[in-house]
Write a protein that holds these residues in place. Structure first.
Motif, short mmCIF file in Angstrom:
data_model
loop_
_atom_site.label_atom_id
_atom_site.label_comp_id
_atom_site.label_asym_id
_atom_site.label_seq_id
_atom_site.Cartn_x
_atom_site.Cartn_y
_atom_site.Cartn_z
N ASP A 137 4.43 5.38 40.08
CA ASP A 137 5.62 6.16 39.76
C ASP A 137 5.36 7.66 39.80
O ASP A 137 6.29 8.46 40.00
N LYS A 138 4.11 8.07 39.65
CA LYS A 138 3.77 9.49 39.68
C LYS A 138 3.82 10.06 41.11
O LYS A 138 3.79 11.28 41.28
N PHE A 139 3.85 9.19 42.12
CA PHE A 139 3.81 9.64 43.51
C PHE A 139 5.18 9.62 44.17
O PHE A 139 5.29 9.71 45.38
N ASN A 140 6.22 9.50 43.38
CA ASN A 140 7.58 9.50 43.93
C ASN A 140 8.10 10.94 44.01
O ASN A 140 8.05 11.68 43.02
N SER A 141 8.60 11.33 45.18
CA SER A 141 9.09 12.70 45.36
C SER A 141 10.54 12.88 44.90
O SER A 141 11.02 14.01 44.82
N TYR B 65 8.70 15.00 51.83
CA TYR B 65 9.69 14.31 51.01
C TYR B 65 9.95 12.90 51.52
O TYR B 65 10.07 11.96 50.74
N VAL B 66 10.04 12.77 52.84
CA VAL B 66 10.35 11.46 53.42
C VAL B 66 9.24 10.45 53.10
O VAL B 66 9.50 9.32 52.67
N PHE B 67 7.99 10.85 53.28
CA PHE B 67 6.90 9.90 53.12
C PHE B 67 6.54 9.62 51.67
O PHE B 67 5.91 8.60 51.37
N LEU B 68 6.94 10.50 50.75
CA LEU B 68 6.68 10.25 49.33
C LEU B 68 7.90 9.67 48.61
O LEU B 68 7.81 9.35 47.43
N ALA B 69 9.03 9.57 49.32
CA ALA B 69 10.22 8.98 48.71
C ALA B 69 10.06 7.46 48.66
O ALA B 69 9.81 6.82 49.68
N GLN B 70 10.14 6.91 47.49
CA GLN B 70 9.98 5.46 47.34
C GLN B 70 11.27 4.75 47.70
O GLN B 70 12.36 5.13 47.27
N ASP B 71 11.13 3.71 48.53
CA ASP B 71 12.27 2.89 48.96
C ASP B 71 13.31 3.70 49.73
O ASP B 71 14.52 3.59 49.50
#
Length: 567
Positions: free
Chosen positions: A229-233, A519-525
């Protein structure tokens, strides 16, 4: 002992290089030399100085503290900063250099009137003394206390140790700024900037190796798997930095800081020409995309190592450095931290002095002042501001949401009003001076009332965005019903060559693509259509970049000559 020796050695090396590079320049004898380095700075020094003026202990300590709390959502400031810097290099910098100005309020005086210059100069001075310089000194003191254990060495309490560090670093930084002028600051900044990036990356790598028992990649995997959860942008509306604020107050704050903030803009105004200025600006933007590995990821690693248990998250980064770095590298990194404090502190002092001496002292108090008198007054003012800042610095302790968040809230007082007035001034010709003055006063007063007195139930970044739009509409409405009698015509000077850098557009697009990619690669789902759209846009941008670079390469005389000889 080894840590102290490496600290002293690197600090003296930086000071020696800065002195050697400026010893024959006589750049502190005139106002242009003292405040603008004689307009001789090249791209590397501009980029390094801009970066380190921004990147200081309020980032290393404050932003890592926020990352400890919330994770990668706080990268909003850094990623959006890269886009704002690109806008500065493409639009704002060419206009500023054409005008030949030494500071932003000077432009507002030409566009509106002398009272507008006075109000913005006072606002900038207030911003530096209230929201920037004290926090920089205090976070620097926190870092040094943790690295060198000053309270333990001298057997004193931590509060006393922090006061000693504030006055020690602040005093040296004041001497550094007052005696050296902006060129000495820029040269030292570039060296310290390189050291800060190298040292910051070492902290991250050593920390990951610590987690992974010597294996850096395994350490990163462990941190990610334990704290996904800490890696979600993308932050939700209840988070510290909701994703929606990127399009309101976050971009406005970054545009203000990178396009109109005197302490940052002054570095590029000292460029020898527009091409060198744009190279420096784009170099700074490129480094901003690397910086999250230094000022965000370590905070998350610290959260993992300390299991989220620290009395104050702002102590996360200093504790991590003390834990993972070898002793001789602790001294080197402490020297870099002090250099970062010096950079932001001395740069802020130099900008404050510039604003007062150029815009207030020579225009209102003593119009017939000589160059030597002006520089002397500037040095005395710098000393006075340094003393005030050192008295205020320890009072910012224990900010409820972290020191970096406190800076952003306080700067909200200034950023929307100043940015709106500058942009209206640049983009219109008949908006009168009264609109600018009322806009500045309205924006500042409305933010203070809404955010600090009434405390409206809205994120302060959304409030900044709303007030920016209201300010612009307010000024344009006045301009529509009560236009100025004569339209404003910019008087362009020929102080510097304003031929743009040939690769500025492809490099700018590449940086914007890098910002979006993070932002794209760290956005979850992330939805599939978002990913497909991203790949198409990335392919188009990369094709244009390679085409432009190839075209620019063929313009080089040596290549044209070899092609002609082959024919």
């Amino acid at each position: 002992m080894l840590a102290f020796l490496s600290f002293a050695g690197f600090t003296l090396l930086v000071a020696g290089i800065a002195w050697y590079k400026t010893r024959h320049a006589h750049l502190t004898d005139s106002t242009e030399g003292y405040f603008l380095g004689g307009r001789t700075l090249t791209g590397v020094f501009i980029g390094g100085s801009m970066l380190l003026m921004n990147l200081s202990t309020e980032h290393l300590v404050g932003l890592n503290g926020l990352a400890f709390r919330t994770g990668f959502i706080v990268m909003a400031w850094e990623v959006m900063a890269a886009i704002a810097i690109v806008a500065f290099g493409l639009y704002f910098l060419p206009k500023y250099l054409k005008l030949g100005i030494s500071n932003i309020p000077e432009f507002l005086e030409r566009r509106f009137d002398r009272d507008t210059l006075m109000i913005t100069s006072i606002l900038f001075l207030g911003m530096y003394v209230i929201s920037l310089l004290p926090i920089v000194l205090y976070t620097g003191a926190i870092a040094l206390e943790s690295l060198f254990q000053v309270s333990h060495v001298f057997q004193i309490d931590k509060t006393t140790a922090l006061w000693i560090m504030v006055w020690g670093v602040g005093g040296l930084g004041a001497v550094y700024a007052i005696l050296g002028g902006i060129k000495a600051i820029a040269i030292a900044d570039t060296i310290n900037g390189a050291g800060l990036i190298i040292g910051g990356l070492m902290v991250t790598l050593f920390a990951l190796a610590y987690v992974g028992n010597g294996d850096i990649w395994a350490g990163l995997s462990d941190v990610y798997q334990a704290n996904p959860d800490k890696f979600n942008s993308i932050g939700d509306e209840e988070s510290l930095v909701p994703f929606s604020t990127l399009f309101t107050g976050v971009i406005i704050s970054n545009m203000f800081f990178w396009c109109t903030n005197q302490s940052i803009v002054q570095k590029s105004l000292a460029a020898k020409n527009l091409a060198e200025g744009q190279k420096g600006v784009m170099l700074c933007a490129l480094f901003k995309l690397i910086i999250p590995t230094i000022i965000i990821l370590p905070g998350i690693i610290a959260f993992h190592i300390f299991q989220g248990h620290l009395d104050n998250p702002d102590n996360a980064y200093p504790r991590l450095v003390q834990l993972v770095l070898p002793e001789f590298l602790v001294g080197f990194f402490a020297a870099v931290v002090v250099g970062a404090v010096f950079s932001t502190f001395s740069g802020g002092l130099n900008s404050s002095v510039t604003l007062f001496t150029v815009n207030i002292y020579r225009k209102r108090l003593k119009p017939d002042a000589t160059e030597a008198q002006t520089v002397a007054v500037g040095k005395y003012l710098g000393l006075g501001l340094a003393l005030v800042t050192m008295l205020v610095a320890p009072l910012v302790a224990n900010a409820p949401d972290g020191l970096f968040y406190l800076i952003q809230q306080l700067q909200g007082i200034f950023n929307a009003p100043i940015l709106s007035v500058v942009m209206v001034g640049l983009m219109t010709k008949r908006v009168p001076a009264i609109a600018a003055k009322l806009g500045l006063l309205f924006g500042m007063t409305a933010y203070i009332i809404c955010n600090f007195i009434i405390k409206v139930d809205i994120h302060f970044f959304h409030l900044v965005g709303i007030l920016f739009v209201l300010n612009v509409v307010f000024m344009l409405t006045i301009g529509y019903f009560f236009p100025a009698n004569t339209p404003y015509e910019a008087e362009y000077t020929k102080q510097v060559d304003i031929t743009p850098w040939g690769l500025v557009w492809p490099v700018a697009l590449l940086i914007v693509l890098g910002s979006i990619s993070m932002y794209v690669f760290l956005a979850q789902d992330a939805p599939q259509y978002v990913m497909y759209g991203y790949y198409v846009c990335a392919a188009i941008i990369l094709a244009y970049v390679f085409y432009s670079m190839g075209k620019e390469l063929m313009k080089r005389p040596e290549l044209q000559q070899s092609t002609t000889e082959e024919i």
